[in-house]
Design a protein around this motif. Structure first.
Motif, PDB file in Angstrom:
ATOM      1  N   VAL A 199       0.979  -1.155   0.061  1.00 26.31           N
ATOM      2  CA  VAL A 199      -0.138   0.039   0.054  1.00 26.31           C
ATOM      3  C   VAL A 199       1.012   1.183   0.125  1.00 26.31           C
ATOM      4  N   SER A 200       0.550   2.209  -0.668  1.00 26.39           N
ATOM      5  CA  SER A 200       1.566   3.324  -0.941  1.00 26.39           C
ATOM      6  C   SER A 200       0.703   4.723  -1.115  1.00 26.39           C
ATOM      7  N   ILE A 201       1.475   5.694  -0.705  1.00 21.63           N
ATOM      8  CA  ILE A 201       1.166   7.046  -0.919  1.00 21.63           C
ATOM      9  C   ILE A 201       2.050   7.755  -1.694  1.00 21.63           C
ATOM     10  N   VAL A 202       1.523   8.651  -2.636  1.00 21.90           N
ATOM     11  CA  VAL A 202       2.192   9.366  -3.607  1.00 21.90           C
ATOM     12  C   VAL A 202       2.124  10.677  -3.759  1.00 21.90           C
ATOM     13  N   ILE A 243       5.732  13.115   6.615  1.00 24.72           N
ATOM     14  CA  ILE A 243       4.508  12.284   5.819  1.00 24.72           C
ATOM     15  C   ILE A 243       4.597  10.947   6.173  1.00 24.72           C
ATOM     16  N   ALA A 244       5.575  10.177   6.269  1.00 23.00           N
ATOM     17  CA  ALA A 244       6.042   8.760   6.255  1.00 23.00           C
ATOM     18  C   ALA A 244       5.382   8.595   7.875  1.00 23.00           C
ATOM     19  N   ALA A 245       6.036   9.290   8.871  1.00 21.40           N
ATOM     20  CA  ALA A 245       5.511   8.792   9.997  1.00 21.40           C
ATOM     21  C   ALA A 245       4.147   9.306  10.333  1.00 21.40           C
ATOM     22  N   ARG A 246       3.534  10.075   9.587  1.00 23.84           N
ATOM     23  CA  ARG A 246       1.972  10.151   9.833  1.00 23.84           C
ATOM     24  C   ARG A 246       1.327   9.069   9.260  1.00 23.84           C
ATOM     25  N   MET A 247       1.888   8.467   8.013  1.00 28.83           N
ATOM     26  CA  MET A 247       1.425   7.378   7.459  1.00 28.83           C
ATOM     27  C   MET A 247       1.415   6.118   8.291  1.00 28.83           C
ATOM     28  N   PHE A 248       2.637   5.898   9.123  1.00 26.67           N
ATOM     29  CA  PHE A 248       2.686   4.743   9.958  1.00 26.67           C
ATOM     30  C   PHE A 248       1.924   4.920  11.312  1.00 26.67           C
ATOM     31  N   ARG A 249       1.625   6.107  11.590  1.00 23.83           N
ATOM     32  CA  ARG A 249       0.676   6.310  12.804  1.00 23.83           C
ATOM     33  C   ARG A 249      -0.864   6.041  12.488  1.00 23.83           C
ATOM     34  N   LEU A 250      -1.078   6.637  11.233  1.00 24.79           N
ATOM     35  CA  LEU A 250      -2.738   6.144  10.920  1.00 24.79           C
ATOM     36  C   LEU A 250      -2.931   4.783  10.830  1.00 24.79           C
ATOM     37  N   LEU A 251      -1.769   3.881  10.358  1.00 27.85           N
ATOM     38  CA  LEU A 251      -2.040   2.474  10.051  1.00 27.85           C
ATOM     39  C   LEU A 251      -1.965   1.888  11.505  1.00 27.85           C
ATOM     40  N   ALA A 252      -0.957   2.169  12.304  1.00 27.26           N
ATOM     41  CA  ALA A 252      -0.869   1.806  13.678  1.00 27.26           C
ATOM     42  C   ALA A 252      -2.080   1.923  14.315  1.00 27.26           C
ATOM     43  N   ASP A 253      -2.860   3.072  14.281  1.00 26.74           N
ATOM     44  CA  ASP A 253      -4.120   3.493  15.079  1.00 26.74           C
ATOM     45  C   ASP A 253      -5.062   2.248  14.713  1.00 26.74           C
ATOM     46  N   GLU A 254      -5.057   1.726  13.473  1.00 32.44           N
ATOM     47  CA  GLU A 254      -5.994   0.662  12.998  1.00 32.44           C
ATOM     48  C   GLU A 254      -5.781  -0.795  13.172  1.00 32.44           C
ATOM     49  N   GLY A 255      -4.364  -0.765  13.860  1.00 33.88           N
ATOM     50  CA  GLY A 255      -3.984  -2.168  14.351  1.00 33.88           C
ATOM     51  C   GLY A 255      -3.355  -2.713  13.035  1.00 33.88           C
ATOM     52  N   VAL A 256      -2.940  -2.104  12.071  1.00 32.43           N
ATOM     53  CA  VAL A 256      -2.317  -2.861  10.954  1.00 32.43           C
ATOM     54  C   VAL A 256      -0.831  -2.810  10.838  1.00 32.43           C
ATOM     55  N   ASN A 257      -0.282  -4.129  10.976  1.00 29.11           N
ATOM     56  CA  ASN A 257       1.200  -4.453  11.143  1.00 29.11           C
ATOM     57  C   ASN A 257       1.937  -4.020   9.640  1.00 29.11           C
ATOM     58  N   ILE A 258       3.219  -3.495   9.784  1.00 27.05           N
ATOM     59  CA  ILE A 258       3.788  -3.029   8.695  1.00 27.05           C
ATOM     60  C   ILE A 258       5.110  -4.309   8.600  1.00 27.05           C
ATOM     61  N   GLU A 259       4.996  -4.850   7.528  1.00 30.42           N
ATOM     62  CA  GLU A 259       5.976  -5.925   7.340  1.00 30.42           C
ATOM     63  C   GLU A 259       7.328  -5.427   6.566  1.00 30.42           C
ATOM     64  N   ALA A 260       7.262  -4.346   5.817  1.00 33.11           N
ATOM     65  CA  ALA A 260       8.387  -3.793   4.974  1.00 33.11           C
ATOM     66  C   ALA A 260       8.017  -2.475   4.563  1.00 33.11           C
ATOM     67  N   ILE A 261       9.073  -1.759   4.471  1.00 30.13           N
ATOM     68  CA  ILE A 261       8.866  -0.209   4.039  1.00 30.13           C
ATOM     69  C   ILE A 261       9.767   0.128   3.106  1.00 30.13           C
ATOM     70  N   SER A 262       9.458   0.942   1.960  1.00 30.70           N
ATOM     71  CA  SER A 262      10.434   1.421   0.846  1.00 30.70           C
ATOM     72  C   SER A 262       9.973   2.849   0.817  1.00 30.70           C
ATOM     73  N   VAL A 273       4.368   0.524   2.013  1.00 31.22           N
ATOM     74  CA  VAL A 273       4.530  -0.453   3.134  1.00 31.22           C
ATOM     75  C   VAL A 273       3.863  -1.670   2.707  1.00 31.22           C
ATOM     76  N   LEU A 274       4.396  -2.878   3.083  1.00 30.97           N
ATOM     77  CA  LEU A 274       3.847  -4.195   2.973  1.00 30.97           C
ATOM     78  C   LEU A 274       3.013  -4.503   4.115  1.00 30.97           C
ATOM     79  N   VAL A 275       1.833  -5.021   3.937  1.00 33.50           N
ATOM     80  CA  VAL A 275       0.892  -5.384   4.891  1.00 33.50           C
ATOM     81  C   VAL A 275       0.343  -6.606   4.792  1.00 33.50           C
ATOM     82  N   HIS A 276      -0.397  -7.454   5.520  1.00 29.17           N
ATOM     83  CA  HIS A 276      -1.232  -8.424   5.256  1.00 29.17           C
ATOM     84  C   HIS A 276      -2.258  -8.202   4.223  1.00 29.17           C
ATOM     85  N   SER A 277      -2.396  -9.082   3.316  1.00 23.12           N
ATOM     86  CA  SER A 277      -3.317  -8.657   2.363  1.00 23.12           C
ATOM     87  C   SER A 277      -4.795  -8.657   3.036  1.00 23.12           C
TER      88      SER A 277
END
Ligand code: ADP
Ligand code: ASP
Ligand code: MG
Length: 408
Positions: free
Chosen positions: A342-345, A355-374, A382-386
């Motif tokens: 899942v990506s933001i552009v 911006i990236a930190a805000r992205m990680f926070r938004l996902l964390a608040d929904e309990g979405v685990n991040i498996e990889a980042i580029s 970010v790579l997340v469970h499908s």
């Protein structure tokens, strides 16, 4: 009078009734005094159907024959559209890839266009005809039929527009333009009036299949603006153009998801200079693009290497990595296809910290685990469970406030 290239996607030519509607639109454009080259995809579902047939007969059909097979889809729709146009009294000739001399390299199933004969197309236009070109296909130097990768008709259209110096390249599809995210996934997706080539390039490469990435690359190289619009309405769509022509500048322009990523993990490789190169060189030789890469080094002198590849390349990547891992004394190679990227552009990310930190926070608040980042200058992925794909897209799209207000 201008010369317009119009590309019609699979849904737009999905039935004879729809082909008639496309013929009507081309007749209207012609009636306004313009020359038209139409580029068509196969009827919707046809390419998948043909691929299925080939795979029914062989687990590993040769790519050469698969190209001969799937190219037939575009041959059918090109002929049908030409028949419909001629029937309306609009003089038309269809041309297959080799007839338009669309020359490609010899990489079957994902060939790149090298040259297009302007003269062939121009001669037919000069005779007063509309030209309907079968998209997605070309011919290599040996005369073999090649295809340009899924969604490749977009690339045929842009390449033809650039080669012949068209005034406009219109891509007609089943949505009204390029949206802030896939409108079929997120109801608050907003149509953009304009988007820069750079942002579109990222969106395409990160999963927004509305334009094939190579089409955007070519458009950017030749500074050929693209108008993405609906074949079902007359609404203005989205203009993809050079950055300096884009009026509104936003920090995050769009959110995409790519479920076709597959995670490959090679475990317990010895850790010394050159190991990573040894893993990735055979993949590169096999034309496999590797995307995200993570290397975890342990203190025991061993390392786990994780990377992502596309679904089509996963089996081959596993095979190659397995061979290598065996030689180097590593453990098994594990595939995991329950992942999504899942990506933001956005161009504005260049000048905005956090911006990236805000992205990680938004996902964390929904309990979405991040498996990889580029990250790159104008995107974070970010790579997340499908199972979290749709949730993650919606959370980011709404969290960055780039869509329409719900219910508005
Ligand atoms: P065609 O058959 O006309 O080439 P595609 O199916 O290849 O059409 O591409 C259009 C589809 O792209 C839309 O139906 C939509 O679901 C999808 N899509 C993904 N992301 C976006 C986006 N950001 N904007 C518009 N469409 C998108
Ligand atoms: N028919 C091909 C595909 O389904 C090419 C295209 O539609 O652009 O991928
Ligand atoms: Mg497409």
């Amino acid at each position: 009078m201008s010369l317009i290239v119009q590309k019609y996607g699979g849904t737009s030519v999905g039935s004879t009734e729809r082909i008639r509607r496309v013929a009507e639109r081309i007749a209207r454009t012609r009636g306004e005094g313009h020359d038209v080259i139409a580029v068509v995809s196969a009827m919707s579902g046809e390419t998948d159907r043909l691929l299925e047939l080939g795979r029914e007969l062989s687990k590993r059909p040769t790519e050469r024959e698969m190209d001969v097979l799937v190219a037939s889809g575009e041959q059918v729709s090109a002929a049908l559209l030409a028949i419909a146009l001629n029937d309306r009294g609009v003089q038309t000739r269809s041309m297959l890839g080799h007839q338009a001399e669309i020359r490609t390299d010899a990489v079957h199933t994902k060939a790149r266009i090298r040259t297009i004969s302007k003269e062939r197309l121009q001669a037919v236009l000069d005779s007063g005809s509309v030209v309907v070109v079968a998209g997605f296909q070309g011919v290599d130097d040996e005369g073999n039929i090649t295809t340009l990768g899924r969604g490749g008709s977009d690339t045929s259209a842009v390449a033809i527009a650039a080669a012949i110096g068209a005034d406009m390249c219109e891509i007609y599809t089943d949505v009204e333009g390029v949206y802030t995210t896939d409108p079929n996934i997120c109801s608050t997706a907003r149509k953009m009036r304009q988007i820069s080539f750079e942002e579109m390039l990222e969106l395409s490469s990160l999963g927004a299949k509305v334009l094939q990435i190579r089409a955007v690359e070519l458009a950017m190289k030749h500074r050929m603006p693209i108008h993405v619009r609906s074949s079902f309405s007359d609404a203005e769509g989205t203009i993809v153009t050079a950055e300096e022509n884009v009026l509104e500048s936003v920090v995050v322009a769009g959110v995409t998801a790519d479920k076709k990523a597959v995670k490959v993990t090679v475990r317990d490789l010895p850790d010394y200079p050159g190991v990573v190169a040894q893993v990735f060189e055979p993949l590169a030789e096999a034309n496999i693009s590797v995307d995200m890469i993570i290397q975890n080094v342990s203190d025991q002198g061993e390392t786990d290497l994780t990377f992502t590849v596309s679904q089509e390349d996963a089996a081959r990547a596993q095979e190659l990595a397995r061979e290598l891992s065996k030689t180097l004394g590593g453990k098994d190679v594990i595939l995991d296809d329950h992942v999504a990227k899942v990506s933001i552009v956005g161009l504005g990310m260049r000048n905005h910290a956090g911006i990236a930190a805000r992205m990680f926070r938004l996902l964390a608040d929904e309990g979405v685990n991040i498996e990889a980042i580029s990250t790159s200058e104008i995107k974070t992925s970010v790579l997340v469970h499908s199972k979290y794909t749709e949730l993650a897209v919606r959370v980011l799209h709404d969290g960055f406030g780039i869509g329409d207000t719900p219910g508005a």
